[in-house]
Write an enzyme that holds these catalytic residues in place. Sequence first.
Site, PDB file in Angstrom:
ATOM      1  N   HIS A  33       0.824  -1.218   0.000  1.00  0.00           N
ATOM      2  CA  HIS A  33       0.000   0.000   0.000  1.00  0.00           C
ATOM      3  C   HIS A  33       0.857   1.268   0.000  1.00  0.00           C
ATOM      4  CE1 HIS A  33      -4.060  -1.683   0.242  1.00  0.00           C
ATOM      5  NE2 HIS A  33      -3.495  -2.658   0.919  1.00  0.00           N
ATOM      6  N   ASP A  35       2.436   2.159  -3.079  1.00  0.00           N
ATOM      7  CA  ASP A  35       2.578   2.677  -4.457  1.00  0.00           C
ATOM      8  C   ASP A  35       1.756   3.949  -4.685  1.00  0.00           C
ATOM      9  OD1 ASP A  35       0.214   1.147  -4.500  1.00  0.00           O
ATOM     10  OD2 ASP A  35       0.733   0.032  -6.328  1.00  0.00           O
ATOM     11  N   GLY A 118      -7.560 -14.611  -8.124  1.00  0.00           N
ATOM     12  CA  GLY A 118      -8.096 -14.214  -6.829  1.00  0.00           C
ATOM     13  C   GLY A 118      -7.144 -14.418  -5.660  1.00  0.00           C
ATOM     14  N   GLU A 157      -7.027  -0.405 -15.735  1.00  0.00           N
ATOM     15  CA  GLU A 157      -7.751  -0.695 -14.481  1.00  0.00           C
ATOM     16  C   GLU A 157      -8.623   0.504 -14.080  1.00  0.00           C
ATOM     17  OE1 GLU A 157      -7.722  -3.484 -12.599  1.00  0.00           O
ATOM     18  OE2 GLU A 157      -6.049  -4.592 -13.449  1.00  0.00           O
ATOM     19  N   ASP A 169       1.751  -3.393  -9.605  1.00  0.00           N
ATOM     20  CA  ASP A 169       1.509  -4.710 -10.207  1.00  0.00           C
ATOM     21  C   ASP A 169       1.912  -4.734 -11.683  1.00  0.00           C
ATOM     22  OD1 ASP A 169       0.379  -5.010  -7.751  1.00  0.00           O
ATOM     23  OD2 ASP A 169      -1.689  -5.069  -8.455  1.00  0.00           O
TER      24      ASP A 169
END
Length: 377
Positions: A33, A35, A118, A157, A169
């Site tokens: 968390h 980025d 997932g 995204e 990612d």
Amino acid sequence: MKRQIATVFNEKFAAPPAAIYSSAGRINLIGEHLDYNGGYVLPGSIDKCIMAAIKPNGTDKVRLHAVDMNESCEFALSADAPVQQWARYVYGVCKETMKRNGLVQGFDAAFMGNVPLGAGLSSSAALESCFAFAINDLFNGNAIAKTELAKIGQDTEHNYCGVNCGIMDQFASVMGLEGKLIRINCETLEYDYVPFNPKGYRLVLIDTKVKHELVNSPYNQRRNSCERAAKALGVKLLCNSSIDKLPSIKGKIADEDYKRAEYVLAEQKRVIDVCESLKRDDYEAVGKLMYETHHGLSALYEVSCEELDFLNDVARECGVTGSRMMGGGFGGCTINLVKDGLYDAFVEAATSKFEAKFGHKPGVIDVKISDGAHKVC
Ligand code: GLA
């Protein structure tokens, strides 16, 4: 996989593919968390990939076949986005490439992969990166910079899939190299490769196989908390500040936002400490920091869940060197740095204890740091 995807392409489109491309899923050793807060992260691409066989078809249409789902989809490049979620990733990549003045013409493609879905290994980033790389190679002579390919995936995204993610990612998927982690400054996108060959240790992921669907998009809520803390600190991005400045805003922002910021700024320091420890091959120090990260993600950032906390406890009880939840949170997997000699006992303990408590077996995923996006043939 290479042969299989070529065969399927041939069956579907009655001709051999022009080329085959691949891109990988990712792990993140530390820097969670960070980025979207402009901090450092330390991901690497792994030996689980999405592979696509492609051939330009001389029309303005894209025809896709998703082998693992046995579904097909066709869309014109000028038309609206397709309804199938998986096809929107490819559509988004085409559109984002065109936005950057890249050339995209019609093509046929079949793809398949072995990135577990997932589990938090960024199968969607692998899919985006695979097609962004392929389109850049097939139609643009690789004129688009590789870091821009990562942004094409990220914007896909944001604009076509409704996920307001950071750059980590896609960057890891595009830029990854075998045996190396990537230290990325997510504000400037400057990066360097950090050798990662932990002799005597293995990386194994334990997958809870749960994804808690939470209302009100907690990922975006965390972002909002960080933005409010950054504003109170007078900086653009939270990681532009440092942990020693934080007490100056105590009481001036909500306690919850304060806790989030406390985690982020401590994590920023841990990434730097891990990089130093890696230079000395001190994996025990790396492992301790991973446990600290888990604690921060669970107690301060509050993105863990019962299953992840349980697996973290089991790892600690077994004497595993380092363990923490990985990725966005609320399910997915833990990443574990385990001594070779402890591997079997840990995997057995994690599997049986987890099953006894939660009623289903977790997944066990061994990972090696491998190349990111590339042309296979
Ligand atoms: C998800 C997002 C990434 C990153 C991680 C948390 O994987 O896609 O951009 O924010 O969560 O580190």
